[in-house]
Scaffold this active site. Structure first.
Site, PDB file in Angstrom:
ATOM      1  N   HIS A 279      41.301 -32.753   0.265  1.00  9.53           N
ATOM      2  CA  HIS A 279      41.131 -31.527   1.045  1.00  9.53           C
ATOM      3  C   HIS A 279      41.121 -31.802   2.541  1.00  9.53           C
ATOM      4  O   HIS A 279      40.557 -32.786   3.007  1.00  9.53           O
ATOM      5  CB  HIS A 279      39.827 -30.833   0.651  1.00  9.53           C
ATOM      6  CG  HIS A 279      39.798 -30.414  -0.783  1.00  9.53           C
ATOM      7  ND1 HIS A 279      40.285 -29.204  -1.212  1.00  9.53           N
ATOM      8  CD2 HIS A 279      39.360 -31.070  -1.889  1.00  9.53           C
ATOM      9  CE1 HIS A 279      40.139 -29.124  -2.527  1.00  9.53           C
ATOM     10  NE2 HIS A 279      39.585 -30.242  -2.964  1.00  9.53           N
TER      11      HIS A 279
ATOM     12  N   ASP B  47      41.642 -23.085   2.578  1.00  9.25           N
ATOM     13  CA  ASP B  47      40.739 -24.017   1.877  1.00  9.25           C
ATOM     14  C   ASP B  47      39.629 -24.536   2.796  1.00  9.25           C
ATOM     15  O   ASP B  47      39.897 -25.176   3.804  1.00  9.25           O
ATOM     16  CB  ASP B  47      41.620 -25.177   1.385  1.00  9.25           C
ATOM     17  CG  ASP B  47      40.860 -26.282   0.658  1.00  9.25           C
ATOM     18  OD1 ASP B  47      39.671 -26.087   0.328  1.00  9.25           O
ATOM     19  OD2 ASP B  47      41.488 -27.331   0.397  1.00  9.25           O
TER      20      ASP B  47
END
Lengths: 568, 568
Positions: free
Chosen positions: A383, A210
């Site tokens: 994130h 990610d």
């Protein structure tokens, strides 16, 4: 800051060669070069494994579009080869396109955690699709065709998120899904660094990780820190409280519920997805609701304002959401009063800024106090930022890295982080959608690319709106159009019916084209007199040219010009 | 965070009563409830003083519009009453609408500092207007009609910015213009707190103060801190360097020039406004350019990349700017190479996020390193945040405050700060555009409001595009249109020419409406057979209704439907 030593992108790639026997192929149909519509396709020995199948929300350049899907064109003739779709978590950009894939083949097995599958199942019910579900949990193994999948718990802004390690004879690929490393997660479920370390020790050939926050320095602040901030806002609120958040952010909502209980307020949920998702979360034991805490909205609106909290959708400024209606004074049950407090406990998704500020300004105009992430710490990202991405790379020690989930700026920043941790640049594969990476004999490399288009959902249809329609919409939306219709009699070469004008979006002045009409009639008559043969196409060009020049000279604008010549 | 104790807005105000003799009236024609088109109008004894006359840049809701002007409707019948226009500084949102005001009356005196007047003069030259200019400097006095103006130096993101104190028999009004309190400004020009203190001691009846950063806690970081950051990026750059910034930010550009000289690089300016403004700044001694530092762009592109810096416009993602073209690989002189470094040393104006990230991603895709305000400290704001706004209030001690320059969220946050400093809520006037504030007998209050519209500039025209056209553009831009034209013979009640279809922006499928055409023909025939009298309007309704229902059922969409019935 990204460094200048990142590898170059491969912008002029050819179609890939056939996958060598024993090789593993990886390609993204979405999510590389954009935030959203995440979908990776793995191929080994003629079979495919799909990881995630999400949607992308359109930007201003895609006017009128509802959703953008990954481009299934590459796999739609190979649907029977799909062994499974692994879903890492339940966000729309990871599961939203599943119904559209299952329209092509309904019995593709969907593999995911309990909460993920519950959300995807609810979504598929609306599409009247009854899926084949395979529930897995962190630590589980699952064999899908030749793909031996192993699931690892990760921490994200939705519960029950998983990373997946895919073991094949060609090597091991690890896909993180979306993750961060909150060390004090509300539910105690940590990103399992031990598992990543073990996999790294066993050997990770290719890591897909990610990149969303690769440009953000440092480490995440714990979700847990939001509770005290909410508490202080609740403490000062003497009237109605409304908290808006993503409808899938169970831990954020949990903290609102806890805070409400602490302050003796009842809670009502507002918005269809909020009610549905929190129902699912409660059923699965992921959301703890104290007995008697929840009330229905009509009960809440009948109670004294200082005794309730509304938990609402609309944190991204959606005009039709409950909060959007409240901000315009158009909600049929909730009226904002001066002194009310609204908390936007949510991110501000890029592209939504204007809409969100419009809602905030609407609420502020009505006299409400609006608390949002730029004025108080009511949101933390889901994130991993730079520090955590480095940590994962150092723990997992992959041979190759393919940054995923990001625009180019994020992918390139992730590559720079990897180089900082000591990876050599030839081991970092900077790919965008459609770029094909093959892992053969332990070596991963970019071998080609296939074109990946944007597939638009507009109303009931998928794919009929394409670049041609969007280009027309952009012109119409900026400039409007002027349609001029003339009826001619070919045999006598006469204009039977004077030019009929129809214009929208060009000017509020009804006489805007009066002068042009006179010009057009004159030019048409000249053309009819001069030509031996009547040619509707040529007459159309006369109209287009005459009006185009006139409007450009007169207004310095370029509306769409639609000439129609009808012969009777 | 805004507090819940702010005064309520006055949403249902009536037209104001006549201004009492001896009273001072204040009204904004723009800039309150929005960031941009700043324009305040003061009235005393039948005469008007205008402070600033700027433009607002359109948002997605105003498609195709070039600029939004303040609404001159309130003053256009009183142009001869305008004693002067005071311009606080040279930014577009403060001077951009001057040409449009001077189109109505060219000889309104423009009062401002040297740099401000130089910029407005260059702008007016493009509009072929030769203005009456009155140059003033900090400390100067100027009498415009009954308005005794006194100018105070303030520090902002453009040199030569001024605040203005307007002394009238009704009392003293102080307008800050845009300001911040950089304590180490590059040119040594501080916001003159001493002057504000003196005015406060003498008595400020009404303070109009910049609210842009009222939601931002703390104090500004000095512009001076950007130099070392630029230096470190320059240090690491081994190839071409491109720095993008606002074309009026002289001090930012100065630091780039200094850094270039330090690193032995030549500088070329790119972009019309950059070249023009820096020329003006150099002529006025505001920009110091070392001899031999500047080269022309074609010289720069011929030099080794490591020996030049390009200073470019385009920091807001403007697609037609030099940087926008470079990011798409379409600039005819500058090609981005892998390893180049681009610095966006600029703010990110709300609403421009998507465009700016598109440019950053384009550059990143081409292999460039992009440094921007979210990855390094290459920008500081030009507006006073909360700490400085409180400081000003404590120094100036105004009797009344009217927060200006801001959306509702900013105005309300500014009001909350004022309350924190001890101002009572009835001394804070929360007004939006058109709200009328009268200062009579030392008491300021909201007495009414007049409607203020958006005046749109589109191409050469002002005002012909209004809400009707914009609404049409929004529908056309989202959904496209379908136009159906039928020619009938009224006497025989027959369709002479089958229905002609023209559609744009609806679907890429040319057969999208085939089925609808059959339906429409049938419905038209039925109507023609049933009706005693031919009625083109009724037939149009038949077409609209038939297609509207069909397209909604078939596609779940709502294109604009344009029926035309022509009789021959």
């Amino acid at each position: 800051m990204t460094t200048s030593n990142s590898p170059q992108p491969h912008l002029d790639l050819k179609a890939p060669p056939p996958l060598p026997a024993g090789g593993l192929r990886v390609m993204a149909l979405g999510g590389l070069g954009e935030i959203g519509r995440n979908m990776a396709v793995l191929e080994f020995d003629g079979q495919l494994l799909v990881i995630d199948c999400g949607v992308l929300f359109p930007e201003a350049e895609q006017p009128g579009v509802d959703l953008i899907l990954p481009d299934f064109g590459v796999i739609e003739h190979r649907l029977e080869d799909i062994a499974a779709v692994v879903l890492t978590h339940g966000h729309e950009d990871h599961i939203g396109a599943v119904p559209y894939l299952l329209r092509l083949r309904a019995d593709i097995p969907l593999v995911g955690s309990r909460f993920t599958l519950a959300l995807v199942k609810a979504k598929l019910r609306e599409h009247r699709i009854d899926p084949v579900l395979v529930e897995v949990a962190a630590g589980d193994d699952h064999l899908a065709g030749p793909f031996h999948c192993e699931f690892i718990s990760v921490n994200h802004s939705i519960p029950d998120a998983l990373a997946v390690a895919v073991h094949t004879p060609a090597g091991t690929l690890v896909h993180t899904g979306d993750f961060k490393m909150d060390q004090l997660p509300l539910d105690g479920v940590l990103t399992d660094l031990g598992a990543f370390a073990r996999l790294g020790f066993e050997g990770i050939d290719l890591l897909l990780s990610d990149s969303t926050n690769a440009e953000v320095p440092g480490f995440v602040t714990s979700e847990r820190t939001i509770g005290p901030v909410l508490d202080s806002v609740f403490e000062r609120a003497s009237q109605r409280l409304i908290v808006s958040s993503f409808a899938s952010h169970v831990h954020r909502i949990q903290q609102v519920l806890d805070c409400a209980a602490e302050h003796g307020r009842k809670v009502a949920l507002v918005g269809r997805s909020m009610v549905r998702n929190m129902g699912v979360a409660q059923d699965l034991g992921l959301l703890r609701v104290a007995p008697g805490l929840m009330v229905k909205l009509d009960e809440a609106t009948a109670m004294p304002p200082e005794q309730v909290v509304l938990v609402s959708t609309g944190s991204q400024g959606e005009p039709l959401s409950a909060l959007g209606r409240m901000a315009r004074g158009e909600h049929h049950q909730v009226t904002i009063e001066a002194g009310d407090t609204i908390i936007l406990a949510s991110s501000l998704v890029p592209g939504n800024e204007t809409a969100v500020y419009k809602v905030i300004n609407g609420l502020a105009r009505l006299g409400a106090t609006v608390v949002h992430k730029e004025t108080a710490r009511v949101h933390v990202s889901g994130h991993a930022p730079a520090g955590e991405l480095r940590t994962l790379l150092n723990v997992a020690k992959p041979r190759y890295l393919m940054p995923v989930h990001g625009e180019w700026r994020h992918l390139r920043a992730h590559a720079a982080l990897a180089q900082e941790t000591g990876m050599s640049r030839d081991r970092i594969l900077l790919a965008e959608d459609g770029v094909v990476v093959d892992l053969v004999d332990g070596k991963a490399s970019i071998v080609g690319s296939v074109p990946i288009g944007n597939v638009y959902v507009d109303g009931l249809n998928v794919g009929d709106v394409g670049e041609e329609s969007l280009q027309a919409r952009r012109i119409l939306g900026d400039e409007g159009f002027v349609a001029l219709t003339v009826v001619i009699e070919p045999s006598t070469r006469t204009i039977v019916r004077p030019v009929h004008l129809s214009t929208r979006g060009f000017s509020d002045d009804p006489a805007a084209f009066t002068e042009a009409l006179v010009l057009v009639e004159a030019e048409l008559k000249r053309a009819l007199a001069a030509d031996d043969q009547i040619d509707a196409h040529r007459l159309s060009q006369v109209i287009r040219r005459t009006v185009g020049k006139w409007v450009s000279d007169t207004y310095r604008r370029r509306p769409m010009i639609i000439p129609t010549v009808l012969e009777v």
